[in-house]
Design a protein around this motif. Sequence first.
Motif, PDB file in Angstrom:
ATOM      1  N   LEU A   1      34.775  42.444  31.186  1.00  0.00           N
ATOM      2  CA  LEU A   1      36.241  42.176  31.405  1.00  0.00           C
ATOM      3  C   LEU A   1      37.146  43.334  30.589  1.00  0.00           C
ATOM      4  O   LEU A   1      38.006  43.808  31.240  1.00  0.00           O
TER       5      LEU A   1
ATOM      6  N   PRO B   1      44.096  40.460  37.516  1.00  0.00           N
ATOM      7  CA  PRO B   1      43.874  39.433  36.692  1.00  0.00           C
ATOM      8  C   PRO B   1      44.152  38.042  37.367  1.00  0.00           C
ATOM      9  O   PRO B   1      43.595  36.897  36.922  1.00  0.00           O
TER      10      PRO B   1
ATOM     11  N   LEU C   1      39.503  45.329  33.159  1.00  0.00           N
ATOM     12  CA  LEU C   1      40.691  45.097  33.184  1.00  0.00           C
ATOM     13  C   LEU C   1      41.598  46.274  32.415  1.00  0.00           C
ATOM     14  O   LEU C   1      42.872  46.161  32.399  1.00  0.00           O
TER      15      LEU C   1
ATOM     16  N   TRP D   1      39.794  34.925  27.575  1.00  0.00           N
ATOM     17  CA  TRP D   1      39.222  36.273  27.230  1.00  0.00           C
ATOM     18  C   TRP D   1      40.164  37.417  28.160  1.00  0.00           C
ATOM     19  O   TRP D   1      40.804  38.468  27.672  1.00  0.00           O
ATOM     20  N   THR D   2      40.317  36.902  29.311  1.00  0.00           N
ATOM     21  CA  THR D   2      41.166  37.737  30.371  1.00  0.00           C
ATOM     22  C   THR D   2      42.846  37.663  29.840  1.00  0.00           C
ATOM     23  O   THR D   2      43.563  38.747  29.843  1.00  0.00           O
ATOM     24  N   CYS D   3      43.297  36.411  29.340  1.00  0.00           N
ATOM     25  CA  CYS D   3      44.673  36.542  28.771  1.00  0.00           C
ATOM     26  C   CYS D   3      44.549  37.218  27.574  1.00  0.00           C
ATOM     27  O   CYS D   3      45.813  37.842  27.335  1.00  0.00           O
TER      28      CYS D   3
ATOM     29  N   CYS E   1      35.894  33.262  29.835  1.00  0.00           N
ATOM     30  CA  CYS E   1      36.460  34.158  30.878  1.00  0.00           C
ATOM     31  C   CYS E   1      37.972  34.214  31.013  1.00  0.00           C
ATOM     32  O   CYS E   1      38.862  35.094  30.965  1.00  0.00           O
TER      33      CYS E   1
ATOM     34  N   ILE F   1      41.041  36.741  38.975  1.00  0.00           N
ATOM     35  CA  ILE F   1      39.858  35.924  37.921  1.00  0.00           C
ATOM     36  C   ILE F   1      40.374  34.740  37.295  1.00  0.00           C
ATOM     37  O   ILE F   1      39.537  33.698  37.292  1.00  0.00           O
TER      38      ILE F   1
ATOM     39  N   CYS G   1      42.913  39.986  26.716  1.00  0.00           N
ATOM     40  CA  CYS G   1      42.928  41.553  27.193  1.00  0.00           C
ATOM     41  C   CYS G   1      44.373  41.930  27.558  1.00  0.00           C
ATOM     42  O   CYS G   1      44.973  42.739  27.483  1.00  0.00           O
ATOM     43  N   TRP G   2      44.797  40.880  28.496  1.00  0.00           N
ATOM     44  CA  TRP G   2      46.006  41.121  29.361  1.00  0.00           C
ATOM     45  C   TRP G   2      47.200  41.420  28.062  1.00  0.00           C
ATOM     46  O   TRP G   2      48.046  42.113  28.385  1.00  0.00           O
TER      47      TRP G   2
END
Length: 307
Positions: free
Chosen positions: A89, A233, A93, A284-286, A281, A236, A288-289
């Motif tokens: 990710l 994003p 991303l 972790w997406t938040c 996930c 996901i 990274c964002w």
Amino acid sequence: MLTHLSPAFDKGCTVGFAILSGVAAMAVLTICPEDVLSFDTEMATHALSQATGALMRNKASTEAGKHMPDPPIDPLLLEVALALLGGMLGGLLLTPIMRITRNFASAVDPPEWGQDQMGLPSWLKLTLHLNLILPAVATVIWVTPLFQEPLEIPKEVMPKLKAAIMMCIAVVQLVNARSLVQSYLNSGLKQWHSMKHAPPAGAAGTKTGEVIAFKLRVVNTLLVKVAIQCIAPAIILTGCTIIILQHSDDGRSDILTSGNPKSAEILQIPISFWVCIADFCGWWTCICWFWYGACFLTLIKSNLLQA
């Protein structure tokens, strides 16, 4: 989000950030206590162990085999798998969030000469700012001492709350997708304006026109790729939300069954296992964002990265 046409530097950055993201994810999963940040890895591995044991007993040909215990599964194995997902990710991303941040900066602060053509209404600018703020808020919701404990929220409510905030972020992202893509298309207008009013030294008018036409073709060629990056994003987070909402509170539907007799002969992954993966996930997406967006925005404001 990379292709064979992507520069080697971009590919190297993606791989490098993927490795850093995986190491950071592993550190978080192994160092943070469960009462601070928990993805219920033990419950997920226990459910997977039960499902595996049931499959082994169904396939056993002896009486002793039909009473064998569930095989033990170390939660560390799941944490390693989650860290690998976190690395993927983090790498995938990187480019989409950089594109989103650059388009955001260009959309909320258009050049003075292009206010009439590129300016946005106030409510759209507000949603664009929410697009960067909400992921930062979401990262706090997963941290128990910062959110769940002070507000005394029951544990069984947290999955629905996490799903709700992820869905809100995805909806805001989809609302902003048109503005972000339009901001990218406006970059072609900026290039046209800069070359029209400040053409390359020594270039004839026809040559300048050819360069402008080439740059506009490049912008149009990459349009679909940019559009996918602007909603990546959100896609996901929507997938993670759907998986989390599939998990029942009483756990009776923890293992999906079907009317097919052969379903007992295959390993049926428990829903709680998928929920654990989706929970991590989504968070972790938040993460990274938020961090990528903050870093890229800082570089843009410092004129180290072009919007």
